[in-house]
Design an enzyme around this catalytic site. Structure first.
Site, PDB file in Angstrom:
ATOM      1  N   SER A 135       0.834  -1.201   0.000  1.00  0.00           N
ATOM      2  CA  SER A 135       0.000   0.000   0.000  1.00  0.00           C
ATOM      3  C   SER A 135       0.871   1.254   0.000  1.00  0.00           C
ATOM      4  CB  SER A 135      -0.860  -0.001   1.265  1.00  0.00           C
ATOM      5  OG  SER A 135      -1.659   1.159   1.332  1.00  0.00           O
ATOM      6  N   TYR A 147      -2.761  -0.329  10.717  1.00  0.00           N
ATOM      7  CA  TYR A 147      -2.914  -0.882   9.348  1.00  0.00           C
ATOM      8  C   TYR A 147      -1.687  -0.527   8.515  1.00  0.00           C
ATOM      9  CZ  TYR A 147      -4.401  -1.224   4.480  1.00  0.00           C
ATOM     10  OH  TYR A 147      -4.446  -1.522   3.139  1.00  0.00           O
TER      11      TYR A 147
HETATM   12  O1  NJP Z   1     -10.770  -4.900  -0.541  1.00  0.00           O
HETATM   13  P1  NJP Z   1     -11.955  -5.947  -0.437  1.00  0.00           P
HETATM   14  P2  NJP Z   1      -9.580  -4.673  -1.586  1.00  0.00           P
HETATM   15  N1  NJP Z   1      -9.441 -15.288   4.674  1.00  0.00           N
HETATM   16  O2  NJP Z   1     -12.516  -5.722   0.922  1.00  0.00           O
HETATM   17  C1  NJP Z   1     -10.498 -11.265   1.703  1.00  0.00           C
HETATM   18  C2  NJP Z   1      -5.190  -3.661  -0.036  1.00  0.00           C
HETATM   19  N2  NJP Z   1      -5.337  -2.242  -0.298  1.00  0.00           N
HETATM   20  O3  NJP Z   1      -9.752  -5.399  -2.854  1.00  0.00           O
HETATM   21  O4  NJP Z   1     -12.987 -13.736   3.000  1.00  0.00           O
HETATM   22  C3  NJP Z   1      -9.607 -15.203   3.343  1.00  0.00           C
HETATM   23  O5  NJP Z   1     -12.829  -5.841  -1.634  1.00  0.00           O
HETATM   24  C4  NJP Z   1     -11.957 -10.913   1.444  1.00  0.00           C
HETATM   25  O6  NJP Z   1     -12.723 -12.080   1.181  1.00  0.00           O
HETATM   26  P3  NJP Z   1     -13.782 -12.764   2.204  1.00  0.00           P
HETATM   27  C5  NJP Z   1      -5.915  -4.232   1.160  1.00  0.00           C
HETATM   28  O7  NJP Z   1      -5.224  -3.971   2.354  1.00  0.00           O
HETATM   29  C6  NJP Z   1      -6.551  -1.712  -0.543  1.00  0.00           C
HETATM   30  O8  NJP Z   1      -9.378  -3.206  -1.639  1.00  0.00           O
HETATM   31  O9  NJP Z   1     -14.730 -13.444   1.269  1.00  0.00           O
HETATM   32  N3  NJP Z   1      -9.849 -14.071   2.697  1.00  0.00           N
HETATM   33  C7  NJP Z   1     -11.840 -10.114   0.166  1.00  0.00           C
HETATM   34  O10 NJP Z   1     -11.821 -10.968  -0.974  1.00  0.00           O
HETATM   35  C8  NJP Z   1      -5.892  -5.705   0.794  1.00  0.00           C
HETATM   36  O11 NJP Z   1      -4.657  -6.282   1.142  1.00  0.00           O
HETATM   37  C9  NJP Z   1      -6.640  -0.338  -0.801  1.00  0.00           C
HETATM   38  O12 NJP Z   1     -14.380 -11.674   3.030  1.00  0.00           O
HETATM   39  C10 NJP Z   1      -9.968 -12.950   3.425  1.00  0.00           C
HETATM   40  C11 NJP Z   1     -10.473  -9.441   0.290  1.00  0.00           C
HETATM   41  O13 NJP Z   1      -9.760 -10.088   1.352  1.00  0.00           O
HETATM   42  C12 NJP Z   1      -6.017  -5.692  -0.731  1.00  0.00           C
HETATM   43  O14 NJP Z   1      -5.746  -4.360  -1.129  1.00  0.00           O
HETATM   44  C13 NJP Z   1      -5.525   0.442  -0.805  1.00  0.00           C
HETATM   45  C14 NJP Z   1      -9.830 -12.953   4.815  1.00  0.00           C
HETATM   46  C15 NJP Z   1     -10.615  -7.961   0.591  1.00  0.00           C
HETATM   47  O15 NJP Z   1     -11.223  -7.373  -0.510  1.00  0.00           O
HETATM   48  C16 NJP Z   1      -7.365  -6.096  -1.290  1.00  0.00           C
HETATM   49  O16 NJP Z   1      -8.375  -5.273  -0.738  1.00  0.00           O
HETATM   50  C17 NJP Z   1      -4.309  -0.127  -0.562  1.00  0.00           C
HETATM   51  C18 NJP Z   1      -9.560 -14.188   5.440  1.00  0.00           C
HETATM   52  N4  NJP Z   1      -9.408 -14.306   6.769  1.00  0.00           N
HETATM   53  C19 NJP Z   1      -4.214  -1.477  -0.311  1.00  0.00           C
HETATM   54  N5  NJP Z   1     -10.014 -11.689   5.273  1.00  0.00           N
HETATM   55  C20 NJP Z   1      -7.937   0.302  -1.050  1.00  0.00           C
HETATM   56  N6  NJP Z   1      -9.023  -0.419  -1.278  1.00  0.00           N
HETATM   57  O17 NJP Z   1      -7.964   1.559  -1.080  1.00  0.00           O
HETATM   58  C21 NJP Z   1     -10.267 -10.922   4.189  1.00  0.00           C
HETATM   59  O18 NJP Z   1      -3.219   0.665  -0.572  1.00  0.00           O
HETATM   60  N7  NJP Z   1     -10.240 -11.670   3.068  1.00  0.00           N
END
Ligand code: NJP
Length: 223
Positions: A135, A147
Site C-alpha cells: 500500500s 494498518y
Molecule cells: O478490498 P476488499 P480490496 N481469509 O474488501 C479477503 C489492499 N489495499 O480489494 O474472505 C480469506 O474488496 C476478502 O474475502 P472474504 C488491502 O489492504 C486496498 O481493496 O470473502 N480471505 C476479500 O476478498 C488488501 O490487502 C486499498 O471476506 C480474506 C479481500 O480479502 C487488498 O488491497 C488500498 C480474509 C478484501 O477485498 C485487497 O483489498 C491499498 C480471510 N481471513 C491497499 N479476510 C484500497 N481499497 O484503497 C479478508 O493501498 N479476506
C-alpha cells in the site's frame, strides 16, 4: 500449457478483478477467500480456467491444502498473489482496539507468511512469482495507523522474499496502491484507482521476461 495463478482475497475488489484479467490473459486461476458463494459465482463466470477454494487464509493448513489441490488440478503453480487484507474500525493507537489489531495482523501479516511458506516449494519448480498487495500506507507515515504498519511489514518482507527467491530464479513483487474503489470502503470512490487498474499492474508484473524482476509497483489515483 496455461500458467496458473493463485489469488487470495479473490471474492471481491482487487482480487476478483485480477482473477478476471488473468483468465482473460490465458492463465488458470485458483480463487481463495471465505465467501464461498462469491467465489463460486466468479468461477462460474470465468469457466474451466477457474477453481474456487473457499478458505480462511489465516488458517495455515487451509492455505497449504488449497495450494496442493491447485497444483494437483492444474499441474503446477506459476504465481501466487497474496492479496487478502483488512483494516480496523477503530483508528489510532491510544483509541485502538488491540483485539482488532490481532485479527488484522493475522490477515495482513501472518496470512502473507503462510501463503509464501506454502508457495515456495511450488514456485521453486516453476521459477515462479510471488506478488503481494502492499500500500501507499506501507511507504508513508499515517498518524496512529496500525494498518499502515502492517503494510510496512509487507514491503519489508516483499524485498527480503525477492532476495531469497532470486536464488532459484523466482521473483517477488509488492503492488502498492493508493486509494482503490473497492468494498474496503463503505462509500464508492469513482475517481480513485479502480480494481481493474491494480489488476493491470499485477498482469504487467507477471508478463515480464525472466531477465526483469519488477520489485514494486506504486500506483496512485490521478484525481
Ligand atoms: O478490498 P476488499 P480490496 N481469509 O474488501 C479477503 C489492499 N489495499 O480489494 O474472505 C480469506 O474488496 C476478502 O474475502 P472474504 C488491502 O489492504 C486496498 O481493496 O470473502 N480471505 C476479500 O476478498 C488488501 O490487502 C486499498 O471476506 C480474506 C479481500 O480479502 C487488498 O488491497 C488500498 C480474509 C478484501 O477485498 C485487497 O483489498 C491499498 C480471510 N481471513 C491497499 N479476510 C484500497 N481499497 O484503497 C479478508 O493501498 N479476506
Amino acid at each position: 500449457m496455461a500458467k496458473t495463478l493463485v489469488i487470495t482475497g479473490a471474492s471481491s475488489g482487487i482480487g476478483a478483478a485480477t482473477a478476471k484479467a488473468a483468465a482473460e490473459a490465458g492463465w488458470n486461476v485458483a480463487l481463495l477467500a471465505r465467501s464461498a458463494d462469491k467465489l463460486e459465482a466468479l468461477a462460474g463466470e470465468i469457466g474451466d480456467a477457474a477453481l474456487a477454494h473457499p478458505c480462511d487464509v489465516t488458517k495455515r493448513d487451509e492455505v497449504t491444502e488449497a495450494l496442493k489441490r491447485t497444483a494437483a488440478h492444474f499441474g503446477g503453480i506459476d504465481a501466487v498473489f497474496a492479496n487478502a487484507g483488512t483494516g480496523v474500525s477503530k483508528p489510532g493507537i491510544g483509541n485502538g482496539d488491540p483485539d482488532e489489531w490481532r485479527a488484522m495482523i493475522d490477515v495482513n501479516i501472518m496470512a502473507v507468511l503462510y501463503a509464501a511458506h506454502a508457495a515456495i516449494p511450488h514456485l521453486k519448480k516453476t521459477k515462479g512469482h510471488f506478488v503481494v498487495t502492499g500500500s501507499k500506507a506501507g511507504r508513508d507515515t499515517f498518524k496512529g495507523s496500525v494498518y499502515s504498519a502492517t503494510k510496512w511489514f509487507v514491503h519489508g518482507f516483499g524485498e527480503n522474499l525477492a532476495e531469497e527467491m532470486r536464488e532459484f530464479g523466482g521473483r517477488a513483487t509488492v503492488i502498492a496502491p493508493g486509494m482503490v474503489d473497492t468494498a474496503f470502503f463503505d462509500e464508492p470512490k469513482p475517481t480513485k484507482i479502480q480494481a481493474e487498474d491494480v489488476a493491470n499492474a499485477v498482469m504487467f508484473t507477471l508478463s515480464q521476461p525472466e531477465t526483469a524482476a519488477v520489485r514494486e509497483i506504486y500506483l496512485m489515483p490521478n484525481d
